[in-house]
Design an enzyme around this catalytic site. Sequence first.
Site, PDB file in Angstrom:
ATOM      1  N   ASP A  73      -5.227  -6.991  12.544  1.00  0.00           N
ATOM      2  CA  ASP A  73      -4.533  -8.276  12.471  1.00  0.00           C
ATOM      3  C   ASP A  73      -3.958  -8.695  13.832  1.00  0.00           C
ATOM      4  O   ASP A  73      -3.457  -7.855  14.585  1.00  0.00           O
ATOM      5  CB  ASP A  73      -3.389  -8.115  11.461  1.00  0.00           C
ATOM      6  CG  ASP A  73      -2.804  -9.429  11.026  1.00  0.00           C
ATOM      7  OD1 ASP A  73      -3.189 -10.468  11.580  1.00  0.00           O
ATOM      8  OD2 ASP A  73      -1.952  -9.402  10.101  1.00  0.00           O
ATOM      9  N   MET A 103      -6.051  -8.851   2.008  1.00  0.00           N
ATOM     10  CA  MET A 103      -5.484  -9.835   1.070  1.00  0.00           C
ATOM     11  C   MET A 103      -4.047  -9.401   0.819  1.00  0.00           C
ATOM     12  O   MET A 103      -3.800  -8.453   0.098  1.00  0.00           O
ATOM     13  CB  MET A 103      -6.305  -9.773  -0.230  1.00  0.00           C
ATOM     14  CG  MET A 103      -6.035 -10.859  -1.212  1.00  0.00           C
ATOM     15  SD  MET A 103      -5.199 -10.211  -2.664  1.00  0.00           S
ATOM     16  CE  MET A 103      -5.347 -11.551  -3.787  1.00  0.00           C
ATOM     17  N   ASP A 114     -11.100  -1.637  -7.151  1.00  0.00           N
ATOM     18  CA  ASP A 114     -11.719  -1.728  -8.472  1.00  0.00           C
ATOM     19  C   ASP A 114     -13.230  -1.812  -8.331  1.00  0.00           C
ATOM     20  O   ASP A 114     -13.760  -2.034  -7.241  1.00  0.00           O
ATOM     21  CB  ASP A 114     -11.167  -2.933  -9.235  1.00  0.00           C
ATOM     22  CG  ASP A 114     -11.340  -4.232  -8.461  1.00  0.00           C
ATOM     23  OD1 ASP A 114     -12.494  -4.661  -8.300  1.00  0.00           O
ATOM     24  OD2 ASP A 114     -10.332  -4.816  -8.011  1.00  0.00           O
ATOM     25  N   GLU A 137      -3.882  18.545  21.361  1.00  0.00           N
ATOM     26  CA  GLU A 137      -4.114  17.696  20.181  1.00  0.00           C
ATOM     27  C   GLU A 137      -5.452  16.967  20.305  1.00  0.00           C
ATOM     28  O   GLU A 137      -6.161  16.778  19.319  1.00  0.00           O
ATOM     29  CB  GLU A 137      -2.966  16.696  20.013  1.00  0.00           C
ATOM     30  CG  GLU A 137      -1.675  17.362  19.542  1.00  0.00           C
ATOM     31  CD  GLU A 137      -0.469  16.410  19.551  1.00  0.00           C
ATOM     32  OE1 GLU A 137       0.381  16.550  18.672  1.00  0.00           O
ATOM     33  OE2 GLU A 137      -0.389  15.547  20.455  1.00  0.00           O
TER      34      GLU A 137
HETATM   35  C1  DGJ Z   1      -2.287  -4.709   5.379  1.00  0.00           C
HETATM   36  C2  DGJ Z   1      -3.296  -3.639   5.604  1.00  0.00           C
HETATM   37  O1  DGJ Z   1      -3.343  -2.764   4.550  1.00  0.00           O
HETATM   38  C3  DGJ Z   1      -2.977  -2.955   6.921  1.00  0.00           C
HETATM   39  O2  DGJ Z   1      -3.833  -1.865   7.106  1.00  0.00           O
HETATM   40  C4  DGJ Z   1      -3.098  -3.947   8.023  1.00  0.00           C
HETATM   41  O3  DGJ Z   1      -4.435  -4.382   8.113  1.00  0.00           O
HETATM   42  C5  DGJ Z   1      -2.183  -5.123   7.764  1.00  0.00           C
HETATM   43  N1  DGJ Z   1      -2.359  -5.666   6.454  1.00  0.00           N
HETATM   44  C6  DGJ Z   1      -2.394  -6.197   8.787  1.00  0.00           C
HETATM   45  O4  DGJ Z   1      -1.696  -7.311   8.508  1.00  0.00           O
END
Ligand code: DGJ
Length: 764
Positions: A368, A480, A535, A615
């Site tokens: 994002d 989403m 799902d 690591e």
């Molecule tokens: C929710 C996702 O599950 C995260 O991994 C990440 O991509 C964020 N959204 C980004 O907004």
Amino acid sequence: MSIHFDPAQRCFRLQTRTTTYAMQVDSRGHLLHLYYGCRIGVGDLAALYPPADVSFSPNYYDERRTRRASPDILPQEYTGCNVGDFRLSCLSVTDAAGARGADFTYVCHEVRPGKYALEGLPAAHDEDGAAETLAVRLRDAVTGLELELLYAVYADADIITRAARLVNAGPGVLRLGKAASACLDLPYGRWDLVHFHGRHAMERQAQRLPLPDAVTTVSSMRGASSHHHNPFVILCGHDATEETGDCCGVMLAYSGSFRTDIEQTQTGLVRVVTGIQDEGFCWLLEPGQAFTAPEVILAYTGAGLGALSRLYHRFLRRYVCRGPWRGARRPVLINNWEATYFDFTADKIAAIAEKAAALGVELMVLDDGWFGKRDDDNSGLGDWQVNTAKLPGGLDPLIDRVHALGMRFGIWVEPEMVSEDSDLYRAHPDWALTLPGRRPATGRGQLALDLARPEVVDYILGWMTDLLQNHDIAYVKWDMNRNLSDVYSRALPPERQGEAAHRCMLGVYRLLETLTQRFPQVLFEGCAGGGGRFDAGMLCYFPQIWCSDDTDAVERLTIQHGTSFGYPVSAMGAHVSACPNHQTGRTTPLGTRAVVAMCGTFGYELDLGRLTPEECDAVRGQIERFRRWADLIAGGDFARLAAPGENGSFAAWQMTAPDAGAALVSVVVTHPQANARPLHLRLRDVAPDALYQIDEVFVCGCGQAADAQCVTGPRALQGQAFSGSFLRYAGLTLPALYGDYPAVQLHLTRVDAPEEGDGNGPAI
Ligand code: DGJ
């Protein structure tokens, strides 16, 4: 032939390898459900339901004198409504006069090779011709409503899928207030319900309850199958275990609001009804119009919960997931989300990619924040133009840098949403779901787009096609991040507003179908704030789904454990992240984090540049191990050896190659104890008469002193050989492991057939 019809008895028998499903058209033309369970031979199934006069269960009109038959007592294949069956119903239909009622009787049926298709909805496929279809047509004489019940029998896979199609073949408009996918009247017995509840960052917690004498509902109202409940339930015998007992799975292939009700009925049958959520649902059927209810995937076994899970895993991998990525090894990826959140530049991403490439990571995923005005989650969704302040010159220069490292490039999108602070919203405020005259509830500061509007779906198809056509993108993470409220579509007339939620879901499916067909080479990973839409519907488009936003290895144990009841490891997005963990603050050993992420698609989500050289070596080793074992992990038979929390101390699971030629056993200690009992494991699925050698032992996180017993105990197993029967029945004992969250992986390879009396005791 797996579907048989006996014209004399008007009885249908659907046979899979180990199950029988039987129905009968009775003398009045009703389609009765007679049986679903372990495969059976001849016998009069109707005799299981003897005629009876049960008070307050009304009789069919033609039995008003004899009082020997009632719609409220007999097991039904799909109920009508308001005609005397007071148990859960599948349907609510009202005609133009306001009369609510339907009573379906048999018209005809057809058996045909192959799998039925469901227009606009996800469904299992049948590329290898494994399925046979039964379509039974019924009709309500008064309204003219026709019901087509569809069954696909996958005999070898031991799976039966069902769906229902309603067609208004009458003269007037009909209003559906409920249109479930299936009803299942399970035979008598003492059943437990296993369901999967949770919340954001804690999805699919398995819960097993003795079925109460009440109706139990597992449902979502959220416009997504949701973090909170999953459209999958299991009914299992009260005495069923992982390895024994009757288990019946009911899995709905639908990603929107759903409802599964389970009723312990007065006669001892258990009724399960599953389908689209009926609250707020109302669908108008003009004469000639049809409504299709989503698919249900049924499985039954007499061999316990583990066997039921393996039926679903194999079926979902083989017949639900599609496209070239279905059975292919997925790339080991690194995702920048927990490394940078919104705060990144092209140089920062390139630096993460560079370090990752050097350690063997194959795919760099930009999460994002790469588009529009998106420096936090309050703005930008909908404006899918590259943010050139962060990525000068656009995506291509960064993609080129990633490619130059020998990695592929992937990207995050959230197409179903819009921020109020976005050009898209300013241009099309009516494209968001909002109620007239009300301020909408926002979720993560955003609104949901109205995907019931075809032009909104087309708009998304347009920019997504440009994105994937114009850039070399190998992977898409489709997110989403809110549930649907204020569901009202400005494109629908008032009397059709009850259709909006499902039409939005159909819009999502059209998007996904078109894009996955158009770009089959792209690996799509589903996500909904983690596992908020995990799902079977989504698995038709996304062969993997981000399991949870909680990346803490210990929390992931219960999340992945619950998920494994219905869904395969190949579908579970799982990453190694930084410690202290960003969600829980817990610190777990790096090795343990990798062991847990290897119960999934395996990847990384941290800045590898912050790791010490030791690591980094460990990460290199993890990736090598994962690559070596990838087929076993993703395509092996999965067994839950010890549930997290079950024994108060450790969790364990096993993957076994389908030919039992190799196995991988993983153990994570969740609660080290003083004076602890040794860790004892009985393996599953290995061939009893074969000889296995433990050829790799991985131990990690046993405390700073690298306690001798802790490390050498499991390592002493290296090279030892055991018969499969020994592993299954006598088992293996590991010493108690010390420190915070140590983990062990044992890899076994079948080396030979054991000789009789070869030191492992007699083969059992
Ligand atoms: C929710 C996702 O599950 C995260 O991994 C990440 O991509 C964020 N959204 C980004 O907004």
